[in-house]
Design an enzyme around this catalytic site. Structure first.
Site, PDB file in Angstrom:
ATOM      1  N   HIS A   4      -0.910  -7.014   5.331  1.00 34.36           N
ATOM      2  CA  HIS A   4      -2.022  -7.926   5.077  1.00 34.36           C
ATOM      3  C   HIS A   4      -3.305  -7.372   5.701  1.00 34.36           C
ATOM      4  O   HIS A   4      -3.474  -7.364   6.931  1.00 34.36           O
ATOM      5  CB  HIS A   4      -1.672  -9.299   5.651  1.00 34.36           C
ATOM      6  N   GLY A   5      -4.207  -6.891   4.831  1.00 37.22           N
ATOM      7  CA  GLY A   5      -5.372  -6.144   5.294  1.00 37.22           C
ATOM      8  C   GLY A   5      -6.252  -6.880   6.267  1.00 37.22           C
ATOM      9  O   GLY A   5      -6.775  -6.288   7.225  1.00 37.22           O
ATOM     10  N   THR A  18       0.503  -0.521   6.467  1.00 35.81           N
ATOM     11  CA  THR A  18       0.564  -1.313   5.244  1.00 35.81           C
ATOM     12  C   THR A  18       0.750  -2.772   5.610  1.00 35.81           C
ATOM     13  O   THR A  18       1.298  -3.080   6.669  1.00 35.81           O
ATOM     14  CB  THR A  18       1.726  -0.841   4.344  1.00 35.81           C
ATOM     15  N   ARG A  75     -14.044  -7.190  -2.174  1.00 37.53           N
ATOM     16  CA  ARG A  75     -13.295  -7.257  -0.906  1.00 37.53           C
ATOM     17  C   ARG A  75     -12.781  -5.865  -0.529  1.00 37.53           C
ATOM     18  O   ARG A  75     -12.272  -5.116  -1.362  1.00 37.53           O
ATOM     19  CB  ARG A  75     -12.131  -8.231  -1.067  1.00 37.53           C
ATOM     20  N   ILE A  76     -12.926  -5.513   0.728  1.00 36.16           N
ATOM     21  CA  ILE A  76     -12.417  -4.235   1.242  1.00 36.16           C
ATOM     22  C   ILE A  76     -11.335  -4.543   2.274  1.00 36.16           C
ATOM     23  O   ILE A  76     -11.503  -5.440   3.101  1.00 36.16           O
ATOM     24  CB  ILE A  76     -13.571  -3.426   1.877  1.00 36.16           C
ATOM     25  N   GLY A  77     -10.228  -3.819   2.195  1.00 39.10           N
ATOM     26  CA  GLY A  77      -9.113  -4.061   3.113  1.00 39.10           C
ATOM     27  C   GLY A  77      -9.065  -3.038   4.236  1.00 39.10           C
ATOM     28  O   GLY A  77     -10.041  -2.337   4.534  1.00 39.10           O
ATOM     29  N   ASP A  78      -7.916  -2.953   4.846  1.00 45.51           N
ATOM     30  CA  ASP A  78      -7.717  -2.074   5.998  1.00 45.51           C
ATOM     31  C   ASP A  78      -7.543  -0.605   5.626  1.00 45.51           C
ATOM     32  O   ASP A  78      -7.829   0.291   6.436  1.00 45.51           O
ATOM     33  CB  ASP A  78      -6.455  -2.505   6.751  1.00 45.51           C
ATOM     34  N   THR A  91       0.900  -1.139   0.000  1.00 47.55           N
ATOM     35  CA  THR A  91       0.000   0.000   0.000  1.00 47.55           C
ATOM     36  C   THR A  91       0.939   1.188   0.000  1.00 47.55           C
ATOM     37  O   THR A  91       2.126   1.014   0.233  1.00 47.55           O
ATOM     38  CB  THR A  91      -0.817  -0.079   1.315  1.00 47.55           C
TER      39      THR A  91
END
Ligand code: GLY
Length: 317
Positions: A230-231, A228, A205-208, A177
């Site tokens: 692994h979400g 940054t 899919r939505i990450g962090d 990221t």
């Protein structure tokens, strides 16, 4: 207050071949962003400028060069926050080069904090953002990474929900990221974070990254953090918020809080990541539990940067 800009270009299994491109890109980003601060500009303008630089650069997983989902498409997301707790977040955008600037418009032009999907696209159109021809953000590297991911998955070798596996291998694509944290001459803090997510993610899919407290947080009474990695891990751990709470309640330095909290996250949840932090007094924190993370900052006319564990190079800003 002495202005400082600190940026990262993603934590993960960055291959040797990608190191020099990431370092060039991170230095360009921090110089572009810092030119805003140097001239008395705001932390907000500086972090947006730094992130826009990396969104344009295919060496990073944001904007052009983003990871692909299983349909072979780019879905990007971003968040931006300023130290008086105003913020804008966007997710599931496509064919837009600078999601970070759309996030800023959400903060400045709406009564809301987070927009997603097709209505967020419509908002971007209404705000005069250019919608690029379909597929414009896709690079050959991203296509190769997805092909490799799907090949491994079909052989039962890999899934995006297995961070241990992803980190042990030279995983396809980089779960990185881009992000920036700044403090300006007035002591205002701003944070911006932008991503393409992870290769082989399920569409939708939505990450962090767009989630406040996970990917981004800014509070003028404590500091600012961009994360940054692994979400699925970062969002469950609330990495950014935990770092700031440690600084606030335990009165530890930005470096101690960042290092302790990133290590704690990986100990608890296995997945790896990294974070960059600036405290309200201009103290810097940088740590990653992944193999590599590109980072750089400008302070006192010097540019500090690194990508491997233990790196601390310095050159003239
Ligand atoms: N931190 C990037 C992602 O997992 O979406």
């Amino acid at each position: 207050m002495e202005p400082i800009l600190l940026v990262h270009g993603g934590a993960g299994d960055i291959t040797n071949a990608r190191v020099s491109g990431k370092l060039d890109g991170i230095k360009t980003s921090v110089r572009r962003g810092f030119s805003v601060l140097k001239n008395g500009g705001s932390a907000l303008d500086a972090v947006e400028e730094a992130v826009r630089s990396m969104e344009l650069d295919e060496n990073f997983n944001a904007g052009y060069g983003s990871c692909l989902n299983t349909n072979g498409e780019v879905e990007v997301e971003a968040s931006i926050m300023i130290g008086d707790l105003k913020s804008g977040c966007v997710t599931l955008l496509h064919d837009i080069m600078h999601p970070i600037s759309v996030a800023r418009k959400v903060m400045e032009k709406t009564n809301h904090t987070f927009l997603g999907g097709e209505q967020a696209m419509q908002f971007a159109v209404n705000q005069n953002f250019e919608i690029l021809p379909k597929g414009s953000l896709i690079t050959q590297n991203a296509k190769d990474a997805l092909a490799e991911f799907l090949d491994r998955q079909s052989k039962g070798l890999d899934t995006i929900f297995s961070p241990t596996e992803l980190d042990k291998k030279e995983a396809p694509g980089e779960p990185g990221t881009v992000g920036a944290v700044a403090i300006d001459i007035h002591g205002n803090i701003a944070v911006a974070t932008s991503t393409g997510g992870i290769t082989g993610k399920i569409p939708g899919r939505i990450g962090d990254t767009p989630i406040l407290g996970s990917g981004t947080y800014a509070d003028n009474t404590i500091g600012g953090v961009s994360t940054t990695g692994h979400g699925e891990t970062l969002m469950r751990f609330n990495l950014a918020q935990r770092i700031l709470q440690k600084m606030f309640y335990e009165k530890v330095s930005a470096q101690e809080a960042t290092e302790f909290t990133v290590k704690e996250m990986t100990k608890r949840l296995v997945g790896t990541g990294g974070a960059i932090t600036i405290s309200k007094s201009g103290d810097i924190g940088i740590h990653f539990s992944s193999k590599r993370m590109a980072w750089a900052y400008i302070k006192s006319n010097k540019l500090f940067f690194g990508i491997n564990k233990g790196d601390s190079y310095v050159e003239s800003a």
